[in-house]
Write a protein that holds these residues in place. Structure first.
Motif, short mmCIF file in Angstrom:
data_model
loop_
_atom_site.label_atom_id
_atom_site.label_comp_id
_atom_site.label_asym_id
_atom_site.label_seq_id
_atom_site.Cartn_x
_atom_site.Cartn_y
_atom_site.Cartn_z
N ARG A 227 44.42 60.13 18.48
CA ARG A 227 45.42 59.33 19.51
C ARG A 227 46.38 60.22 20.38
O ARG A 227 46.93 59.34 21.10
CB ARG A 227 46.09 58.09 19.02
N LEU A 228 46.53 61.32 20.00
CA LEU A 228 47.30 62.21 20.92
C LEU A 228 47.01 62.31 22.16
O LEU A 228 45.78 62.61 22.60
CB LEU A 228 47.48 63.41 20.30
N GLU A 229 48.04 62.13 23.12
CA GLU A 229 47.58 62.18 24.43
C GLU A 229 48.60 62.95 25.41
O GLU A 229 49.64 63.10 24.70
CB GLU A 229 47.62 60.66 25.34
N GLY A 230 48.23 63.18 26.67
CA GLY A 230 49.17 63.99 27.42
C GLY A 230 50.05 64.95 26.95
O GLY A 230 49.34 65.95 26.23
N GLU A 231 51.29 64.94 27.03
CA GLU A 231 52.05 66.00 26.69
C GLU A 231 52.13 66.11 25.30
O GLU A 231 52.09 67.35 24.97
CB GLU A 231 53.47 65.68 27.07
N ASP A 232 51.92 65.35 24.51
CA ASP A 232 51.83 65.24 23.10
C ASP A 232 50.78 66.18 22.74
O ASP A 232 51.04 66.95 21.84
CB ASP A 232 51.75 63.99 22.23
N ALA A 233 49.78 65.77 23.15
CA ALA A 233 48.46 66.80 22.79
C ALA A 233 48.53 68.13 23.35
O ALA A 233 48.32 69.07 22.68
CB ALA A 233 47.16 66.20 23.47
N GLU A 234 49.24 68.38 24.59
CA GLU A 234 49.38 69.69 24.97
C GLU A 234 50.37 70.35 24.09
O GLU A 234 50.23 71.58 23.75
CB GLU A 234 50.06 69.57 26.37
#
Length: 410
Positions: A227-234
Motif C-alpha cells: 500500500r506504500l504510495e508516492g513519496e512514502d514508496a520513493e
RNA sequence: GUGGGCGUAGCUCAGCUGGUAGAGCUCCUGGUUGUGGUCCAGGCGGUCGCGGGUUCGAUCCCCGUCGCUCACCCCA
C-alpha cells in the motif's frame, strides 16, 4: 540464605561482568561519535503524561508496563520505559530546533518496564540508543541503520538478521489499518480469539498469529508494503538502495510491528537467534510525528535502541576483568608491604597485598589469583625479591628501587 | 496478567519405596621453618525457601505461600 534479594526482574552487575558492559559502551561511543552523535542524559523518571502521549495510550507499555507513582507534590511520575520520548522532550525544552539540523544524539542507561521477567527481559534493563532529529532525508534512515548494524557486528555478534519495513506516512498507515480491520472483520469467524479481540487495538498483530485458520486468512490479507504510495514508496526505495550500496543485508518483513505508536515510514529490527524467545536485540524507526505530538513544531526524526543485556547474551563469552600488576608478599612486614603498595599505586602501577592474614603459601596463591605479573617478596632482613609470576623466574632487587624495577619489567 | 519447570552448603548438583544430609568446585590450613598455578590430606560452611497438614518420624507425600526460571502477551 540471604534474607534480601534484588527485586524481581532486577540484577546486580558484578565486577567480573563490568568489563564486557564497559566494552559495549566504549565501542558504541566510538561508532556513533564518528558519525557526529553527542551523548545526552535525561532523567530516570519523567512526567507520566510524556509517555502516555508520546508512546501512545493504546500501547502495552503505557497500558500495563509502566512503573508509575505519585511524588510528594502529587505529581504523577513514571520511571522511563523508553528513551525516545524523553530525548524529544529535551530537544524541545532546550530549543534544539535552533541548532543546525539534524541534531544527533545518543544515550545509554537504565529503563524500566513492569513485566514478568524471562531470559533477556528485566524490569530494569539497559539500553543504548541514538536519535537523529530534524531531517527526513532517507540518507539519515540509512545512516542510523548502518550505525546499529556496525555496532552489533563490530561487537562480534553473528547470526544477526535485519528485518526492514515501512509503515508509510501516518495517514497512509491509518488508512491501511482501517482496510486491514475491515478485512479482518470480514473473516472474523476464521480468526483466533486473541486476534479477534485485537482487531481494533492492534490489527497488525494478526500477522504474527500461530493459529492455523488465522494464518490462512492472513495469507490473503493486504500488506502495508503493498500500500506504500508516492513519496512514502520513493523514500523507502531510496533507503533500500542506500543500504544495498552500503552492503547491509536485510530482509523485508511487512509484518514487522513495533509496539509504540509514534513510528511512521522506515521501521527496522535486528534479531539474533541465540537469544531464545526474546530475539530482538535492537530496533527502531522513523517518528516524524512525535515532536509535534509533544507540542513542538512538525519535525522529522529517526532513531533506534538496543538492549545491552541482549547484546551481552548474543556476544561470545567476553574477556576477563582487569587485574593488578604487582602483588606484595611478606611474612611479618605488613606495614612495609602496605607502604610499598601505596607507593606503587601513586606511581600509577596497580598493586595489592594480602588483606586476609594468609600464610606465606596462601599469599603466593593470592598473588597468582590476583593476576599480577609480578610478585614482590619482602624479606625479614630488609632485602626484596622480584618474581615473574609467568615464568617463575626470581631475582634479588634493591629494596629502594622496586618501583623502577617493576616499571622496567612491564 | 496466563501457563510449565524448579527451589538442598558461596557456586553446580546428588539424596533410592519418608528414619533429623552428601559430592564436586571455591575458600582456609598442612604436606616443604616460609614461594603460586598440578597433586594429596584436613578443615570452614546447610533453620534442606517459608507456613501449615498427614505420620511415631518429612529434604522426600499433600495444601498454601514466596521466590527463581522458561514460555505466552509484548518488547530491549
Amino acid at each position: 540464605m540471604a534474607s534480601f534479594q534484588a527485586p524481581k526482574g532486577t540484577f546486580d552487575v558484578l565486577p567480573e561482568q563490568e568489563a564486557a558492559r564497559a566494552a559495549v559502551l566504549a565501542y558504541t561511543e566510538r561508532v556513533v561519535g564518528l558519525a557526529g552523535y553527542g551523548r545526552i542524559e535525561t532523567p530516570m523518571f519523567e512526567d507520566t503524561a510524556l509517555f502516555a502521549r508520546g508512546v501512545g495510550e493504546a500501547t502495552d507499555i503505557v497500558r500495563k508496563e509502566m512503573f508509575t507513582f505519585e511524588d510528594g507534590g502529587g505529581r504523577s511520575i513514571t520511571l522511563r520505559p523508553e528513551g525516545t520520548a524523553p530525548v524529544c522532550r529535551a530537544y524541545l525544552e532546550h530549543g534544539m530546533h535552533r541548532l543546525a539540523q539534524p541534531v544527533k544524539l545518543w544515550y545509554a542507561g537504565s529503563f524500566f518496564r513492569y513485566e514478568r521477567p524471562q531470559e533477556g527481559r528485566y524490569r530494569q534493563f539497559n539500553q543504548i540508543g541514538a536519535e537523529a532529529i530534524g531531517s527526513g532525508s532517507p540518507l539519515l534512515d540509512a545512516e542510523v541503520v548502518i550505525l546499529l548494524d556496525g555496532i552489533l557486528r563490530g561487537l562480534g555478534i553473528d547470526r544477526l538478521k535485519l528485518k526492514l519495513s515501512s509503515l508509510g506516512s501516518t495517514a497512509a498507515r491509518m488508512a491501511y489499518r482501517d482496510e486491514l480491520r475491515e478485512y479482518l472483520r470480514a473473516h472474523e469467524s476464521d480468526l483466533s480469539e486473541e486476534v479477534r479481540a485485537r482487531i481494533d487495538l492492534n490489527p497488525m498483530r494478526a500477522f504474527d498469529s500461530d493459529h492455523e485458520r488465522t494464518r490462512g486468512v492472513m495469507a490473503g490479507a493486504p500488506t502495508l508494503l503493498e500500500r506504500l504510495e508516492g513519496e512514502d514508496a520513493e523514500h523507502f526505495a531510496e533507503v533500500r538502495a542506500l543500504l544495498d550500496a552500503a552492503g547491509v543485508a536485510y530482509e523485508l518483513d511487512p509484518t514487522l510491528v513495533r509496539g509504540l505508536d509514534y513510528y511512521n515510514r522506515t521501521l527496522f529490527e535486528f534479531d539474533c537467534d541465540r537469544l531464545g524467545a526474546q530475539s530482538g536485540v535492537g530496533g527502531g524507526g522513523r517518528y516524524d510525528g512525535l515532536i509535534e505530538m509533544l507540542g513542538g513544531p512538525a519535525t522529522p526524526a529517526i532513531g533506534w535502541a538496543a538492549g545491552i543485556e541482549r547484546i551481552l547474551l548474543a556476544m561470545e563469552a567476553p574477556q576477563p576483568q582487569g587485574s593488578v600488576e604487582a602483588f606484595i608478599v611478606s611474612a611479618e612486614q605488613r606495614e612495609r608491604a602496605f607502604a610499598l603498595v601505596l607507593e606503587l599505586r601513586a606511581a600509577g602501577i596497580g598493586a595489592d597485598l594480602d588483606l586476609a592474614g594468609r600464610s606465606f603459601k596462601g599469599q603466593m596463591k593470592q598473588a597468582d589469583r590476583s593476576g599480577a605479573r609480578a610478585a614482590v617478596i619482602l624479606e625479614a632482613d630488609g632485602t626484596a625479591k622480584l618474581r615473574d609470576m609467568g615464568s617463575g623466574e626470581q631475582r634479588e632487587v634493591d629494596p629502594a628501587r622496586i618501583v623502577d624495577e617493576i616499571r622496567a619489567a612491564s
